[in-house]
Design a protein around this motif. Structure first.
Motif, PDB file in Angstrom:
ATOM      1  N   GLY A 139       0.818  -1.213   0.000  1.00 29.06           N
ATOM      2  CA  GLY A 139       0.000   0.000   0.000  1.00 29.06           C
ATOM      3  C   GLY A 139       0.848   1.257   0.000  1.00 29.06           C
ATOM      4  O   GLY A 139       0.542   2.234  -0.683  1.00 29.06           O
ATOM      5  N   ILE A 140       1.945   1.220   0.769  1.00 24.16           N
ATOM      6  CA  ILE A 140       2.856   2.368   0.795  1.00 24.16           C
ATOM      7  C   ILE A 140       3.496   2.584  -0.572  1.00 24.16           C
ATOM      8  O   ILE A 140       3.690   3.725  -1.009  1.00 24.16           O
ATOM      9  CB  ILE A 140       3.932   2.158   1.880  1.00 24.16           C
ATOM     10  CG1 ILE A 140       3.284   2.176   3.267  1.00 24.16           C
ATOM     11  CG2 ILE A 140       5.018   3.232   1.791  1.00 24.16           C
ATOM     12  CD1 ILE A 140       4.239   1.830   4.392  1.00 24.16           C
ATOM     13  N   ALA A 141       3.823   1.481  -1.255  1.00 22.75           N
ATOM     14  CA  ALA A 141       4.444   1.576  -2.584  1.00 22.75           C
ATOM     15  C   ALA A 141       3.526   2.244  -3.595  1.00 22.75           C
ATOM     16  O   ALA A 141       3.996   2.823  -4.577  1.00 22.75           O
ATOM     17  CB  ALA A 141       4.834   0.182  -3.075  1.00 22.75           C
ATOM     18  N   VAL A 142       2.218   2.182  -3.366  1.00 27.70           N
ATOM     19  CA  VAL A 142       1.266   2.862  -4.242  1.00 27.70           C
ATOM     20  C   VAL A 142       1.040   4.296  -3.790  1.00 27.70           C
ATOM     21  O   VAL A 142       1.008   5.229  -4.597  1.00 27.70           O
ATOM     22  CB  VAL A 142      -0.075   2.100  -4.286  1.00 27.70           C
ATOM     23  CG1 VAL A 142      -1.123   2.889  -5.062  1.00 27.70           C
ATOM     24  CG2 VAL A 142       0.113   0.733  -4.921  1.00 27.70           C
ATOM     25  N   LEU A 146       2.132   8.416  -5.577  1.00 24.78           N
ATOM     26  CA  LEU A 146       1.006   9.313  -5.876  1.00 24.78           C
ATOM     27  C   LEU A 146       1.158  10.631  -5.118  1.00 24.78           C
ATOM     28  O   LEU A 146       0.862  11.702  -5.659  1.00 24.78           O
ATOM     29  CB  LEU A 146      -0.315   8.637  -5.497  1.00 24.78           C
ATOM     30  CG  LEU A 146      -0.737   7.456  -6.372  1.00 24.78           C
ATOM     31  CD1 LEU A 146      -2.001   6.817  -5.818  1.00 24.78           C
ATOM     32  CD2 LEU A 146      -0.970   7.898  -7.814  1.00 24.78           C
ATOM     33  N   LYS A 147       1.606  10.561  -3.880  1.00 21.70           N
ATOM     34  CA  LYS A 147       1.855  11.776  -3.101  1.00 21.70           C
ATOM     35  C   LYS A 147       2.942  12.621  -3.749  1.00 21.70           C
ATOM     36  O   LYS A 147       2.831  13.847  -3.851  1.00 21.70           O
ATOM     37  CB  LYS A 147       2.253  11.385  -1.672  1.00 21.70           C
ATOM     38  CG  LYS A 147       2.628  12.564  -0.781  1.00 21.70           C
ATOM     39  CD  LYS A 147       1.456  13.492  -0.540  1.00 21.70           C
ATOM     40  CE  LYS A 147       1.845  14.599   0.419  1.00 21.70           C
ATOM     41  NZ  LYS A 147       0.732  15.576   0.629  1.00 21.70           N
ATOM     42  N   ALA A 148       4.013  11.963  -4.206  1.00 15.64           N
ATOM     43  CA  ALA A 148       5.102  12.681  -4.874  1.00 15.64           C
ATOM     44  C   ALA A 148       4.649  13.296  -6.190  1.00 15.64           C
ATOM     45  O   ALA A 148       5.205  14.303  -6.637  1.00 15.64           O
ATOM     46  CB  ALA A 148       6.284  11.745  -5.119  1.00 15.64           C
ATOM     47  N   ALA A 149       3.625  12.686  -6.834  1.00 19.37           N
ATOM     48  CA  ALA A 149       3.128  13.201  -8.111  1.00 19.37           C
ATOM     49  C   ALA A 149       2.170  14.374  -7.936  1.00 19.37           C
ATOM     50  O   ALA A 149       1.728  14.953  -8.924  1.00 19.37           O
ATOM     51  CB  ALA A 149       2.424  12.084  -8.878  1.00 19.37           C
ATOM     52  N   ILE A 157      -3.580   7.964   0.167  1.00 18.20           N
ATOM     53  CA  ILE A 157      -3.897   6.827   1.036  1.00 18.20           C
ATOM     54  C   ILE A 157      -5.121   6.080   0.501  1.00 18.20           C
ATOM     55  O   ILE A 157      -5.166   4.840   0.508  1.00 18.20           O
ATOM     56  CB  ILE A 157      -4.141   7.319   2.473  1.00 18.20           C
ATOM     57  CG1 ILE A 157      -2.847   7.900   3.050  1.00 18.20           C
ATOM     58  CG2 ILE A 157      -4.659   6.180   3.355  1.00 18.20           C
ATOM     59  CD1 ILE A 157      -3.008   8.513   4.420  1.00 18.20           C
ATOM     60  N   TRP A 158      -6.108   6.829   0.024  1.00 18.68           N
ATOM     61  CA  TRP A 158      -7.336   6.212  -0.480  1.00 18.68           C
ATOM     62  C   TRP A 158      -7.059   5.308  -1.678  1.00 18.68           C
ATOM     63  O   TRP A 158      -7.530   4.177  -1.737  1.00 18.68           O
ATOM     64  CB  TRP A 158      -8.325   7.293  -0.834  1.00 18.68           C
ATOM     65  CG  TRP A 158      -9.568   6.816  -1.531  1.00 18.68           C
ATOM     66  CD1 TRP A 158      -9.983   7.100  -2.787  1.00 18.68           C
ATOM     67  CD2 TRP A 158     -10.579   5.947  -0.986  1.00 18.68           C
ATOM     68  NE1 TRP A 158     -11.161   6.490  -3.085  1.00 18.68           N
ATOM     69  CE2 TRP A 158     -11.559   5.764  -1.996  1.00 18.68           C
ATOM     70  CE3 TRP A 158     -10.749   5.306   0.234  1.00 18.68           C
ATOM     71  CZ2 TRP A 158     -12.686   4.970  -1.804  1.00 18.68           C
ATOM     72  CZ3 TRP A 158     -11.875   4.516   0.426  1.00 18.68           C
ATOM     73  CH2 TRP A 158     -12.824   4.356  -0.588  1.00 18.68           C
ATOM     74  N   TYR A 159      -6.274   5.806  -2.630  1.00 16.89           N
ATOM     75  CA  TYR A 159      -5.967   4.997  -3.806  1.00 16.89           C
ATOM     76  C   TYR A 159      -5.079   3.809  -3.448  1.00 16.89           C
ATOM     77  O   TYR A 159      -5.152   2.752  -4.081  1.00 16.89           O
ATOM     78  CB  TYR A 159      -5.318   5.855  -4.885  1.00 16.89           C
ATOM     79  CG  TYR A 159      -6.279   6.825  -5.526  1.00 16.89           C
ATOM     80  CD1 TYR A 159      -7.503   6.396  -6.015  1.00 16.89           C
ATOM     81  CD2 TYR A 159      -5.973   8.180  -5.637  1.00 16.89           C
ATOM     82  CE1 TYR A 159      -8.400   7.272  -6.594  1.00 16.89           C
ATOM     83  CE2 TYR A 159      -6.865   9.074  -6.213  1.00 16.89           C
ATOM     84  CZ  TYR A 159      -8.078   8.613  -6.686  1.00 16.89           C
ATOM     85  OH  TYR A 159      -8.962   9.482  -7.249  1.00 16.89           O
ATOM     86  N   GLY A 160      -4.217   3.986  -2.442  1.00 18.00           N
ATOM     87  CA  GLY A 160      -3.429   2.861  -1.972  1.00 18.00           C
ATOM     88  C   GLY A 160      -4.314   1.761  -1.396  1.00 18.00           C
ATOM     89  O   GLY A 160      -4.057   0.563  -1.598  1.00 18.00           O
ATOM     90  N   GLN A 161      -5.365   2.169  -0.690  1.00 18.99           N
ATOM     91  CA  GLN A 161      -6.315   1.188  -0.161  1.00 18.99           C
ATOM     92  C   GLN A 161      -7.115   0.528  -1.282  1.00 18.99           C
ATOM     93  O   GLN A 161      -7.409  -0.671  -1.223  1.00 18.99           O
ATOM     94  CB  GLN A 161      -7.284   1.877   0.816  1.00 18.99           C
ATOM     95  CG  GLN A 161      -6.625   2.437   2.060  1.00 18.99           C
ATOM     96  CD  GLN A 161      -5.993   1.348   2.909  1.00 18.99           C
ATOM     97  OE1 GLN A 161      -6.586   0.304   3.140  1.00 18.99           O
ATOM     98  NE2 GLN A 161      -4.782   1.595   3.365  1.00 18.99           N
ATOM     99  N   LEU A 162      -7.469   1.305  -2.307  1.00 20.26           N
ATOM    100  CA  LEU A 162      -8.249   0.744  -3.413  1.00 20.26           C
ATOM    101  C   LEU A 162      -7.482  -0.348  -4.152  1.00 20.26           C
ATOM    102  O   LEU A 162      -8.075  -1.303  -4.656  1.00 20.26           O
ATOM    103  CB  LEU A 162      -8.642   1.853  -4.395  1.00 20.26           C
ATOM    104  CG  LEU A 162      -9.759   2.802  -3.960  1.00 20.26           C
ATOM    105  CD1 LEU A 162     -10.047   3.821  -5.054  1.00 20.26           C
ATOM    106  CD2 LEU A 162     -11.031   2.042  -3.611  1.00 20.26           C
ATOM    107  N   SER A 163      -6.150  -0.196  -4.235  1.00 22.30           N
ATOM    108  CA  SER A 163      -5.358  -1.217  -4.930  1.00 22.30           C
ATOM    109  C   SER A 163      -5.446  -2.565  -4.243  1.00 22.30           C
ATOM    110  O   SER A 163      -5.243  -3.603  -4.874  1.00 22.30           O
ATOM    111  CB  SER A 163      -3.892  -0.781  -5.030  1.00 22.30           C
ATOM    112  OG  SER A 163      -3.290  -0.755  -3.739  1.00 22.30           O
TER     113      SER A 163
END
Length: 236
Positions: A139-142, A146-149, A157-163
């Motif tokens: 999840g952190i890897a996702v 995204l935060k850096a982008a 965090i939300w998109y990391g959870q969705l993955s």
């Protein structure tokens, strides 16, 4: 080996599709539509506008190298941005695909309880615990890229959870279809491993080396292997 190869080929194919279409992120689709709807001839703008654009043209005659360097810098930044988005999308695809067989494995573990002597609640629980622990770095890897982008912390965090949302869904399927899932589970797990290894070798490691974080990435990989091997032994 077949599943491993197919997993790597899947991510490679996704990379080729994104490169051929020029779409490296969802924003590219929006940008292309905006460019199509708002096309205007550049020569007319240069003739009718006497403001900032005209000033930049006059600077071009006296200091052409300066204008050229600015344009080159902008193009390089755009290329880096698109390449970064490509890596993020491939990583999200690999992590999402990786979570499906993991969910199937947990579901099969619980669905097969009592069918054999080794299929116990404790073994299924330990499997779910081990997979749950290794889901944190996934999840952190996702989320971090995204935060850096430019995404907000909440959205990252939300998109990391969705993955990882596919994992409990796959878990239910694995528990409900134990007899069907068990024969294909090794191939599915190998497919997930091939997808993740391809992304790591093709994108993550080269990026870490180019940004000067090669040593930290190498030690992170070593520590990760030690933790997972320790969990494998401790949880059985």
């Amino acid at each position: 080996s077949v599943g491993f190869f197919l997993g790597a080929a899947f991510v490679f194919g996704a990379d080729l599709v994104m490169s051929s279409t020029g779409v490296t992120s969802p924003l590219d689709i929006i940008d292309k539509k905006i460019e199509t709807d708002s096309e205007s001839p550049l020569p007319e703008q240069g003739l009718h506008n006497s403001g900032e654009s005209g000033l930049r043209l006059r600077r071009g005659f006296g200091g052409g190298s300066e204008v050229y360097s600015i344009g080159e810098q902008e193009r390089e930044e755009e290329i880096k941005k698109k390449d970064s988005w490509r890596r993020i999308v491939l990583l999200i695809v690999a992590v999402t695909v990786h979570n499906i067989p993991e969910g199937l494995a947990v579901g099969v573990g619980f669905g097969a309880i009592g069918r054999t002597k080794s299929a116990t609640f404790e073994s299924a629980r330990n499997l779910a615990l081990g997979i749950g622990i290794q889901n944190f770095p996934e999840g952190i890897a996702v989320s971090l890229p995204l935060k850096a982008a430019g995404f907000s912390t909440a959205k990252s965090i939300w998109y990391g959870q969705l993955s990882g949302l596919v994992e409990p869904i796959a878990g239910v399927l694995g528990a409900a279809l134990v007899g069907f899932i068990v024969p294909i589970l090794p191939y599915a797990l190998a497919f997930a491993a091939g997808a993740m290894v391809y992304v790591v070798v093709d994108d993550i490691i080269p990026e870490a080396q180019s940004e000067g974080n090669g040593k930290a990435a190498s030690w992170g990989a070593i520590v990760g292997f030690i933790v997972m091997m320790s969990l494998d032994v401790a949880l059985g």
